[in-house]
Design a protein around this motif. Structure first.
Motif, PDB file in Angstrom:
ATOM      1  N   ASN A 228      -0.122   8.539  10.582  1.00  0.00           N
ATOM      2  CA  ASN A 228       1.194   8.424  10.229  1.00  0.00           C
ATOM      3  C   ASN A 228       2.138   8.850  10.759  1.00  0.00           C
ATOM      4  O   ASN A 228       3.004  10.031  10.541  1.00  0.00           O
TER       5      ASN A 228
ATOM      6  N   SER B 297       6.652   2.608  12.668  1.00  0.00           N
ATOM      7  CA  SER B 297       6.179   3.554  12.497  1.00  0.00           C
ATOM      8  C   SER B 297       5.161   3.605  13.071  1.00  0.00           C
ATOM      9  O   SER B 297       4.353   2.098  13.364  1.00  0.00           O
TER      10      SER B 297
ATOM     11  N   LEU C 299       1.829   1.828  11.768  1.00  0.00           N
ATOM     12  CA  LEU C 299       2.157   0.157  11.461  1.00  0.00           C
ATOM     13  C   LEU C 299       1.788  -0.534  13.214  1.00  0.00           C
ATOM     14  O   LEU C 299       1.143  -1.747  12.738  1.00  0.00           O
TER      15      LEU C 299
ATOM     16  N   ASN D 238       8.105  -4.710   5.744  1.00  0.00           N
ATOM     17  CA  ASN D 238       7.014  -4.480   4.362  1.00  0.00           C
ATOM     18  C   ASN D 238       5.902  -4.748   3.839  1.00  0.00           C
ATOM     19  O   ASN D 238       5.814  -4.295   2.919  1.00  0.00           O
ATOM     20  N   SER D 239       5.263  -4.747   5.068  1.00  0.00           N
ATOM     21  CA  SER D 239       3.578  -5.516   4.544  1.00  0.00           C
ATOM     22  C   SER D 239       2.538  -4.215   4.601  1.00  0.00           C
ATOM     23  O   SER D 239       1.885  -3.848   4.066  1.00  0.00           O
ATOM     24  N   GLU D 240       3.511  -2.446   5.172  1.00  0.00           N
ATOM     25  CA  GLU D 240       2.885  -1.514   6.135  1.00  0.00           C
ATOM     26  C   GLU D 240       2.234  -1.262   4.712  1.00  0.00           C
ATOM     27  O   GLU D 240       1.203  -0.607   4.938  1.00  0.00           O
ATOM     28  N   ASN D 241       2.853  -1.115   3.363  1.00  0.00           N
ATOM     29  CA  ASN D 241       1.217  -0.497   2.330  1.00  0.00           C
ATOM     30  C   ASN D 241       1.137  -1.729   1.097  1.00  0.00           C
ATOM     31  O   ASN D 241       1.462  -0.695  -0.123  1.00  0.00           O
TER      32      ASN D 241
ATOM     33  N   THR E  78      -1.146  -4.767  -0.122  1.00  0.00           N
ATOM     34  CA  THR E  78      -2.740  -4.833  -0.171  1.00  0.00           C
ATOM     35  C   THR E  78      -2.609  -6.101   0.272  1.00  0.00           C
ATOM     36  O   THR E  78      -1.289  -6.500   1.023  1.00  0.00           O
TER      37      THR E  78
END
Length: 265
Positions: free
Chosen positions: A67, A164, A167, A217-220, A222
């Motif tokens: 990253n 990033s 991502l 918002n989905s990068e981290n 589950t």
């Protein structure tokens, strides 16, 4: 960094494992192997140049998943660039690296000396890196290896945002959860650059904003969290807009707003 030459493991056995700068990933057993970001050829071996997880998303293609924030151009990278200058032979394109990229007029499908692309300064292009060197400006084209556009070229309309590098690579996966889930809710077009830029175009500006925020918002998250986020984009947008609008509200107005938002929380 100190190079590790003692390892006898094959590249395939190290896929999915953490590697460190200087680690020998394995010997070059096939001349068709393509090296992505984080890998370097040293004589007959392939060596890691940064810390991360070794990935093998496609046959004969390896890269290190880390990253990082700064983009380092690599051959065959798909990138989204901003045209910053025009000249007689082509364009200068900002791709987020140390040097601006060079894009020739004839690097488009069907382009000739008389039929040149008319891209204005500030235009957005989706291209492919064909020359990358740490001491030279990268060169890109807007055609595939088969000399066809195949999605490359000027991106009209839409919205570009930065994410990033990690991502952007995740979004390029054919089975990317957030993109699959969003596609079930909202129709949209997307182009993902390996330089950490994403172009989105949906039916309305509101839908475009919803999709862009959901992706960031989905990068981290589950898989279950991604499904929940993508399944309620309308609610996500309502809450986000309400938070932005609350900046200049009085305490009583904020309390009233919270009561209205309870069904969405």
């Amino acid at each position: 960094w100190k190079m590790d030459t003692a390892s006898t493991e094959t590249m395939e056995s190290k896929v999915g494992k953490v590697v460190l700068p200087g680690d020998t990933i394995g010997p070059i057993t096939d001349l068709r192997i393509r090296l992505g970001p984080g890998l370097l050829q040293n004589q007959e071996n392939i060596v890691a140049t940064k810390c991360g997880i070794l990935r093998n998303p496609h046959p004969k293609y390896y890269w290190i998943d880390s990253n990082q924030k700064r983009y380092v151009p690599s051959i065959e990278d798909m990138v989204i660039g901003l045209v910053t200058d025009r000249h007689a032979e082509g364009f200068k394109v900002n791709i987020g690296g140390a040097f601006a990229g060079s894009l020739a007029n004839l690097s488009f499908e069907g382009a000739t000396k008389k039929n040149k692309p008319n891209i204005q300064i500030g235009g957005i292009v989706y291209g492919r890196i064909i020359l990358a060197n740490k001491d030279m400006e990268p060169e890109l084209v807007c055609i595939s290896a088969r000399n066809k556009a195949e999605g490359y070229g000027e991106l009209m309309g839409g919205y570009v945002f930065q994410c990033s590098i990690g991502l952007s690579y995740a979004l390029l996966d054919d089975e990317c959860p957030i993109l699959l889930e969003l596609g079930r809710v909202l129709p949209y077009e997307i182009a993902v650059g390996m330089n950490g830029r994403v172009w989105i175009k949906a039916g309305t500006p509101k839908h475009t904003s919803i999709i862009a925020n959901a992706i960031l918002n989905s990068e981290n998250m589950t898989l279950d969290q991604v499904k929940a986020l993508a399944g309620t984009p309308k609610h996500t947008s309502i809450i986000a807009n309400a938070i932005l609008n609350s900046e200049n509200m009085t305490l009583d107005q904020v309390k009233a707003l919270v009561r209205k938002l309870k069904p969405f929380l």
